[in-house]
Every structure is written in C-alpha cells, then in structure tokens.
Scaffold this motif. Structure first.
Motif, short mmCIF file in Angstrom:
data_model
loop_
_atom_site.label_atom_id
_atom_site.label_comp_id
_atom_site.label_asym_id
_atom_site.label_seq_id
_atom_site.Cartn_x
_atom_site.Cartn_y
_atom_site.Cartn_z
N UNK A 84 0.86 -1.18 0.00
CA UNK A 84 0.00 0.00 0.00
C UNK A 84 0.90 1.24 0.00
N UNK A 85 0.40 2.37 -0.51
CA UNK A 85 1.22 3.59 -0.46
C UNK A 85 1.68 3.95 0.95
N UNK A 86 0.82 3.73 1.93
CA UNK A 86 1.19 4.06 3.32
C UNK A 86 2.32 3.15 3.81
N UNK A 87 2.26 1.86 3.47
CA UNK A 87 3.32 0.95 3.88
C UNK A 87 4.66 1.36 3.27
N UNK A 88 4.62 1.73 1.99
CA UNK A 88 5.85 2.18 1.34
C UNK A 88 6.37 3.46 1.99
N UNK A 89 5.47 4.42 2.22
CA UNK A 89 5.88 5.68 2.84
C UNK A 89 6.43 5.45 4.25
N UNK A 90 5.78 4.61 5.02
CA UNK A 90 6.26 4.30 6.37
C UNK A 90 7.69 3.74 6.33
N UNK A 91 7.92 2.85 5.38
CA UNK A 91 9.24 2.22 5.26
C UNK A 91 10.33 3.26 5.00
N UNK A 92 10.05 4.17 4.08
CA UNK A 92 11.11 5.11 3.71
C UNK A 92 11.17 6.34 4.62
N UNK A 93 10.13 6.59 5.39
CA UNK A 93 10.24 7.60 6.45
C UNK A 93 11.19 7.10 7.52
N UNK A 94 11.06 5.84 7.89
CA UNK A 94 12.00 5.26 8.87
C UNK A 94 13.42 5.25 8.32
N UNK A 95 13.57 4.93 7.03
CA UNK A 95 14.89 4.93 6.41
C UNK A 95 15.48 6.34 6.43
N UNK A 96 14.64 7.35 6.15
CA UNK A 96 15.09 8.74 6.18
C UNK A 96 15.59 9.11 7.57
N UNK A 97 14.83 8.74 8.58
CA UNK A 97 15.21 9.07 9.95
C UNK A 97 16.52 8.39 10.34
N UNK A 98 16.69 7.14 9.94
CA UNK A 98 17.93 6.42 10.27
C UNK A 98 19.12 7.03 9.54
N UNK A 192 -8.59 2.31 -8.58
CA UNK A 192 -7.57 1.55 -7.87
C UNK A 192 -6.58 2.39 -7.09
N UNK A 193 -6.66 3.73 -7.21
CA UNK A 193 -5.73 4.60 -6.48
C UNK A 193 -6.24 4.88 -5.07
N UNK A 194 -5.30 5.17 -4.18
CA UNK A 194 -5.68 5.62 -2.85
C UNK A 194 -6.39 6.96 -2.96
N UNK A 195 -7.44 7.17 -2.16
CA UNK A 195 -8.20 8.42 -2.28
C UNK A 195 -8.86 8.77 -0.97
N UNK A 196 -9.33 10.01 -0.90
CA UNK A 196 -10.06 10.51 0.26
C UNK A 196 -11.33 11.20 -0.26
N UNK A 197 -12.36 11.15 0.56
CA UNK A 197 -13.62 11.80 0.17
C UNK A 197 -13.52 13.30 0.39
N UNK A 198 -14.11 14.06 -0.56
CA UNK A 198 -14.09 15.51 -0.48
C UNK A 198 -15.40 16.04 -1.05
N UNK A 199 -15.67 17.34 -0.93
CA UNK A 199 -16.88 17.91 -1.55
C UNK A 199 -16.89 17.76 -3.08
N UNK A 200 -15.73 17.44 -3.68
CA UNK A 200 -15.63 17.34 -5.14
C UNK A 200 -15.52 15.88 -5.60
N UNK A 201 -15.74 14.96 -4.64
CA UNK A 201 -15.64 13.55 -4.94
C UNK A 201 -14.35 12.95 -4.40
N UNK A 202 -14.18 11.64 -4.61
CA UNK A 202 -12.99 10.96 -4.14
C UNK A 202 -11.76 11.45 -4.90
N UNK A 203 -10.68 11.68 -4.17
CA UNK A 203 -9.46 12.15 -4.82
C UNK A 203 -8.34 12.34 -3.82
N UNK A 204 -7.34 13.10 -4.21
CA UNK A 204 -6.19 13.38 -3.35
C UNK A 204 -5.64 14.76 -3.70
N UNK A 205 -4.88 15.35 -2.81
CA UNK A 205 -4.40 16.71 -3.05
C UNK A 205 -3.32 16.78 -4.11
N UNK A 206 -3.22 17.94 -4.75
CA UNK A 206 -2.07 18.21 -5.61
C UNK A 206 -0.84 18.42 -4.74
#
Length: 470
Positions: A84-98, A192-206
């Motif tokens: 998942x995008x979050x799993x990937x991000x979590x992995x490389x946030x920890x790598x960044x900190x290390x 199939x993309x990760x998304x969040x609900x908004x007043x303009x429909x499901x999506x994600x920020x720029x």
C-alpha cells in the motif's frame, strides 16, 4: 548581524525575525518512495547546518520539515512492490530518519505528513474556492493563477513568459482548466488509487497545496524562513506563495532560501532520480562514510553547486582527520595541564577573537567556507599550543568548547576523553615505551603492529606517545 540572501528580492538582507529571539522555519522535505540521494541529503544537511547556526547564535528555532507521502511516484512504486502507499511511505520515512541520524541531522521539531492533514487541506481548498481563487472542474480543483497579482515574483518570471510555456501543453487535464497556467489543488481519483472523500468527490491533493497547509497550520500565516532545493523555486514555491497569500491575505514567508544542486560528471549535470544519475546517501552510510559525506556537504556554501566526486570525499576525509588530530594533540596534553598560567589571558583573548571571526564569517549568509577557515585556524593554534612546555586547563577547555560548538554546527564528531583514553591501549603503549627504553625493538614493533590491526595509529611526540583511531 545575520544577513540572508533572499531569493524573493535577489539580494542579501538583514535577518529580522517576526518575534525577537525566535525563528519560524519551514523546509520542504522528501517524497518518501526511495532512499534519499546525495542531492536530497545536501538540502537536508544545508538547512540543518543553518538551523544549528541560528541556535548557536541564541535563536529558538521552530523547525518544520514535511514528508510528502501522497504522490504519483509513491502510488506507482507501491503497486510495483505489491504494497500500500502508506506501507511504502512508512518504510522510507523510517529509512530517512535512520540515514539522517547517521548524518548528524537534528530531527525537525515537527515532521508533518500529508495523510495526517487531509481535513486541513480540504478546508484550505474550500476557502480558496470561496474566495474565487479556485474552481472545481469534473472532480478536480484548480487554482486561478492569473487572479493572483504578482505570480512569478519568486522565480522572476512574468505571466506572459509563463503563458508561452503553458500554451503547448496538451492532455485530458488541460481540457479541464479555464487557463493553461492554472494548477491542480485536488485531483479526482483514478480507479484503484488511494483516495479521500471531499466535496468534489474521491481524490487526493495536488503536490503544492500540502506545504501551504502544513506551514500555515503549524507555524502561522507568516513565517520567517522557507527553504528548499533550487529546483523547488518554480513551480512549487511559486505556487505555495500564490495559494497561501490568496487564502490568508498575508505575506507567506519573509525570507526564501534555496540550496544549489549537487552535480555529477564532467558536464556538471544535476543529480536527480529522474535522470537516473543519482547515488543514495544510504549506500555511503552503509559503507561507513557518513561523517565524510556530512562534512563534504555541510562545508560547501549552501547556494553554490556542489560537485560530488571521489576527490570531494577524499578532501573532506583529509580535512576531518586534520581537525581530529589537532584536537587529540591538545587532549593528550591534559594529563599534565596546569590550573593557572601566566599567558592565560593572552591566549583566552586570542580564542575570543577567533570566535568573533567565526561569527562574522557565518553571519554573512551562512558562509561556511569562511567559518571553516576559522576552524582550521583554531586547529593550527591547538597544534602549536600542544607543543608548549606548559599548557593551561582553562585555555585548553576554552578551545575544546569552541571546537565542540562548531563541530555541532557542521555535524562532525569529536571524541570525548573517556572514549579516547582506553585503559587497555594505554597499558600496551606503556609496555611499548618500556620495550623501546630497553632497546627491545622486536617487542616494540609487535605492539605497534597489534594496535595497527585494531585501527590504532601511534604517534611519537616530544611529550610522549599518543594514539588515535584511524
């Protein structure tokens, strides 16, 4: 008096914070889908060095640096790795900190993540729509670039120049825009993309909106310093200004700072993942070169391009060793240092002058080249002082304190006395000295070779035998 080169005004300006003694500082952090490359590390280290110098000068720095954890690259890489995008991000946030910990980078006061500020982002966009600086189009939301007076002021471009570049753009996104110059604040979700609900429909920020939201939420509508890589000035930082100032009606940042590129090869090509010419900081850290990399990146003035070559690293390693040898030479004399000395005041005054010179050099837009010149002057003095017949504890401690403060700014490590004077090694040195006195050179050489195998280098001086780790 600290002076900062302000990208917005294209000149050096006296630094006057919004609140006396305090600095609000936001620096754009990494997009976390891979290990940071040396170019990313350069920005992280440059602003860490600047932050530490501000703290050295007595400022309380509220330092915020974000993680971009919602992005096309993250989504694509996560799909490729069946994560998942979050799993990937979590992995490389920890790598960044290390990795940044190994590079002696002080953690930010706050490391905000986009996924933790989704509600704030949606509310911010709603505010821009209400003010008619943004509009919804088929599930996307775009910013009306022409409506913002002064767009292009950071990157020193006119709206007409930008229009020429935008006029050739094509694609489905362009057909949704009122104007080719408009940029996305919210993107409708693809299947199939990760998304969040908004007043303009499901999506994600720029990409650009996240930093405007997190900076103003965590630091206020106006901040002192906004920093990042030179490549972020346009369009990212330009768009941040347009979004933030349209929403708040206030100046977004008083000082804009941008570090230069890391370059590779004879052509001086910019290092980047997109060009495929990058090397990761992680690889150098694993190979045991973290301190050398930190020193090389921290001791080049932040606005200058930095050629990253073996020669650069070799020069950094040599200079680091000179510093540590000078420190260790004086440290070795502490076993017979006296509590008072006739020349104490003269020596203390000289050290105070060096400190003033260091501050004068660094106050000029964090000119680390000038700062390091003073560090080398201090090391030269330490070497000469350690050769005196008598050394003073008070004078030596002043010199050690100066070097420790400056080492903290630049991120190199000065060994503490307890770590340096290892009892077992000292005993072997005593045995070797006795063997030499007895002209038992075979045993003397055996001890030297034994210590060399353990990375211990012996140096015979007028004051006796001293050692250092290679």
């Amino acid at each position: 008096m600290i002076k900062i080169y302000n990208t917005l005004t294209r000149k050096k300006e006296e630094f006057t914070p919004l609140e006396a003694g305090k600095v609000k500082m936001y620096v754009c952090g990494p997009t976390v889908y891979n290990y940071i490359h040396i170019g990313n590390a350069r920005s992280t280290i440059a602003f860490d060095t600047i932050r530490k110098y501000l703290e050295y000068r007595g400022f309380e720095v509220n330092y915020v640096s974000n993680f971009t954890d919602v992005d096309d690259k993250i989504i694509r890489t996560a799909q490729e790795q069946n994560m998942t995008p979050k799993e990937l991000a979590d992995q490389f946030i920890e790598a960044f900190k290390e990795d940044t910990s190994a590079l002696q980078v002080k953690p930010a006061c706050t490391h905000p993540r986009v996924i933790d500020h989704m509600t704030d982002i949606i509310e911010f966009i709603k505010g821009l729509i209400k003010l008619e600086f943004a509009y919804e189009s088929a599930g996307d939301v775009y910013y009306r670039t022409r409506k913002f007076d002064g767009y292009g002021k950071l990157s020193d471009q006119s709206i007409d120049e930008l229009e020429v570049g935008a006029s050739n753009r094509t694609g489905a996104e362009q057909s949704k825009k009122e104007d080719p110059l408009d940029f996305a604040l919210w993107k409708s979700a693809k299947e199939g993309e990760v998304s969040w609900q908004s007043p303009w429909g499901a999506g994600r920020p720029g990409w650009h909106i996240e930093c405007s939201v997190m900076a103003t939420k965590l630091l206020g509508e106006t901040i002192d310093i906004h920093g990042g890589g030179q490549d972020l000035a346009f369009p990212h930082h330009e768009n941040e200004i347009a979004q933030s100032e349209a929403k708040t009606g206030q100046k977004f940042a008083n000082y804009w700072m941008h570090n230069g590129y890391v370059t590779v090869g004879e052509s001086g090509e910019k290092m980047s993942k997109s060009l495929g010419n990058f090397v990761t900081a992680h690889d150098y850290i694993k190979a045991g070169h973290a301190e050398t990399v930190r020193f090389a990146l921290a001791t080049t003035q932040y606005r200058r391009p930095l050629p990253f070559t073996e020669e650069t690293l070799n020069e950094a390693a040599t200079n680091l060793q000179k510093i540590k040898t000078g420190h260790d030479n004086l440290l070795f004399r502490q076993k017979d240092a006296v509590t008072t000395g006739e020349a104490d005041q003269q020596d203390l005054a000289l050290l105070s002058k060096l400190e003033e010179k260091f501050i004068e050099g660094m106050d000029d837009d964090f000119n680390v080249a000038n700062g390091m010149t003073v560090v080398y002057e201090l090391i030269k003095w330490m070497n000469q002082y350690s050769e005196r017949e008598t050394v003073s504890q008070k004078v030596s401690q002043k010199a050690f304190d100066l070097l420790k403060d400056w080492a903290t700014i630049f991120g190199f490590i000065i060994e503490q006395e307890a770590e340096l004077l290892d009892e077992a090694i000292d005993q072997l040195i005593v045995e070797r000295d006795q063997a030499r006195a007895d002209r038992n050179f075979q045993r003397s050489d055996e001890i030297r070779d034994l210590l060399k195998e353990q990375g211990i280098v012996l140096e015979d001086t007028a004051q006796g035998t001293r050692w250092r780790r290679d």
